[in-house]
Motif scaffolding. Structure first.
Motif: not given
Lengths: 84, 84
Positions: A3-4, A7-8, A11-12, A14-15, A18-19, A47, A50, B11, B15, B39, B42-43, B46, B49-50, B53, B56
């Motif tokens: 599940x984790x 969810x991750x 999340x990834x 969606x974020x 999103x742009x 980003x 990152x 980073x 962000x 945007x 979703x953001x 997301x 959810x992060x 995550x 958890x």
């Protein structure tokens, strides 16, 4: 899949994606008045860092997520500067 | 501190705090025409959810970064819906 992890992953996605709707909207309207230049400058530099961080650690999920985000967020910054 | 850790930390700060100037701008102008609802929806989902995550996994850096991002990005979404 745990599940984790689900969810991750959601999340990834969606974020990261999103742009994309913001990039499409800004591209179509050419109107950037309400968008913060400081936000999209900080975001793009962050980003990019990152991405460098992911490359240094050789971590593909970090590289991939930030590469895709950069592809969507860099044009928004470019449009903001162009149609300021 | 290692270079890779410094790059990752900068980073993360960039962000995370990127959304603060957008929140201030939108709060001041009450103008949200150029901001994409998709945007920021979703953001926010997301980032939430992060946060789940991170909770958890009991990972404080993930919890902290996403909590701060949510504090800045949730008002932007709320303002977008209010002044649509």
């Amino acid at each position: 899949m745990e599940l984790v992890t689900i969810i991750g992953s959601v999340a990834g996605i969606l974020t990261t994606f999103a742009f994309l709707p913001q990039a499409i909207k800004t591209w179509k309207t050419k109107s950037t008045k309400d968008i913060s230049l400081v936000m999209f400058s900080s975001l793009n530099i962050g980003v990019l860092l990152w991405l460098i961080y992911g490359i240094m650690l050789d971590e593909y999920p970090i590289i991939l997520a930030n590469l895709v985000t950069l592809i969507f967020s860099l044009p928004i910054l470019w449009l903001k500067i162009k149609y300021k």
